[in-house]
Design an enzyme around this catalytic site. Structure first.
Site: not given
Ligand SMILES: NC(=O)c1ccc[n+]([C@@H]2O[C@H](COP(=O)([O-])OP(=O)(O)OC[C@H]3O[C@@H](n4cnc5c(N)ncnc54)[C@H](OP(=O)(O)O)[C@@H]3O)[C@@H](O)[C@H]2O)c1
Length: 270
Positions: A140, A154
């Site tokens: 991130s 985080y």
């Molecule tokens: N969106 C942003 O603004 C942003 C910015 C910077 C970095 N990121 C990073 O991008 C990555 C993906 O996030 P996203 O934005 O796509 O969020 P998201 O739409 O909420 O997706 C998160 C994914 O992680 C899975 N997950 C969460 N807890 C889990 C667990 N205990 N075991 C297995 N799977 C788990 C969820 O699946 P289930 O709930 O089905 O398990 C879901 O598939 C993360 O690492 C986040 O830190 C996001």
């Protein structure tokens, strides 16, 4: 010859689901893992019929210490190995460090750091044997910025992910693994379910639109970077400018700016 296979964690939503779409469009087979089985199965069926690939779904909770072995055993039972690993699963843990339980913090470290590192450690020997591998660790922009109050671990976990990936990529090159590349993908605000899950949607929606990206260009930047052996990539020009600012500003000024901004979207009330 079997198609290449990409293992994606957190494939049931957001950035992970987009990685699945893009790798499927390249004609790769997929191993999709997350906790929500129905979501994974629906995505697998959609991509199998759209691209004629094969998608394995594995429901696991990465907070459980046995999850990584269970995922790899499920693949081995189907006679498949991992050609590309996308360590993407993640979430934000709102609140302050002392008002959240140790169990919540320990699960957070496991899902966002220990499990990805363990997965990388366990798939790398096979990649080395076959002379090909790609590892994308979704970090991130927060891994660059100064630490701020709320969501305490985080930024530090994402910073560790960036450093780990840089070291691993350098090690692969230094040990003659010329076709194994590792990249830390550092998105800024990206449209996904992330802010709905951590309860900050209302606040983050007030952030200016230029700060946001769709998941598709974020993912494309990650895949392009790993294929050219680039250890870290910040997607989008606005995010690149913010990452540069964090490096050139005096530390105290950077800290004050991050502190002022993060008050707008980091929850401290739990
Ligand atoms: N969106 C942003 O603004 C942003 C910015 C910077 C970095 N990121 C990073 O991008 C990555 C993906 O996030 P996203 O934005 O796509 O969020 P998201 O739409 O909420 O997706 C998160 C994914 O992680 C899975 N997950 C969460 N807890 C889990 C667990 N205990 N075991 C297995 N799977 C788990 C969820 O699946 P289930 O709930 O089905 O398990 C879901 O598939 C993360 O690492 C986040 O830190 C996001």
């Amino acid at each position: 010859m079997a198609r290449r296979l990409c293992l994606i964690t957190g494939a049931s939503a957001g950035i992970g689901a987009e990685f699945a779409r893009q790798y499927a469009a390249f004609g790769w087979d997929l191993a999709l893992t997350a906790r929500r089985t129905e979501r994974l199965e629906a995505l697998a069926q959609e991509l199998e019929s759209a691209h004629g690939i094969s998608a394995i779904t594995i429901a696991e909770d990465l907070a459980k210490p046995e999850a990584v072995d269970a995922i790899l055993a499920a693949l081995e039972a189907k006679g498949r190995h991992v050609d590309a690993l996308v360590n993407n699963a993640g979430y934000g843990l709102p609140g302050t460090f002392f008002n959240t339980s140790w169990e919540e913090q320990a699960d957070f470290i496991r899902v966002l750091y220990t499990a990805p590192v363990e997965l990388a450690h366990k798939v790398l020997p096979g990649m080395a044997e076959r002379g090909y591998g790609r590892i994308i660790n979704v970090a991130s922009l927060a891994g660059y910025a100064a630490g701020s109050a709320g969501h305490t671990l985080y930024g530090s976990v994402k910073a560790a992910m960036i450093k780990f990936t840089e070291s691993l990529n350098a090690e692969c090159a230094a040990t003659g693994q010329t076709d194994i590349h590792c990249t830390a993908l550092c998105p800024g605000f990206t449209w996904s379910e992330f802010h709905d899950v951590n309860g900050t949607r209302e606040d983050t929606n007030k952030m200016p639109k230029w700060m946001w990206m769709e998941a598709a260009p974020v993912v494309k930047a990650g895949i392009d970077a790993v294929n050219r052996g680039q250890p870290v990539v910040v997607p989008g020009s606005a995010n690149k400018a913010l990452a540069t600012l964090t490096r050139i500003l005096p530390e105290s000024l950077g800290r004050a700016m991050v502190s002022a901004q993060s008050k707008r979207y980091r929850r401290m009330d739990t």
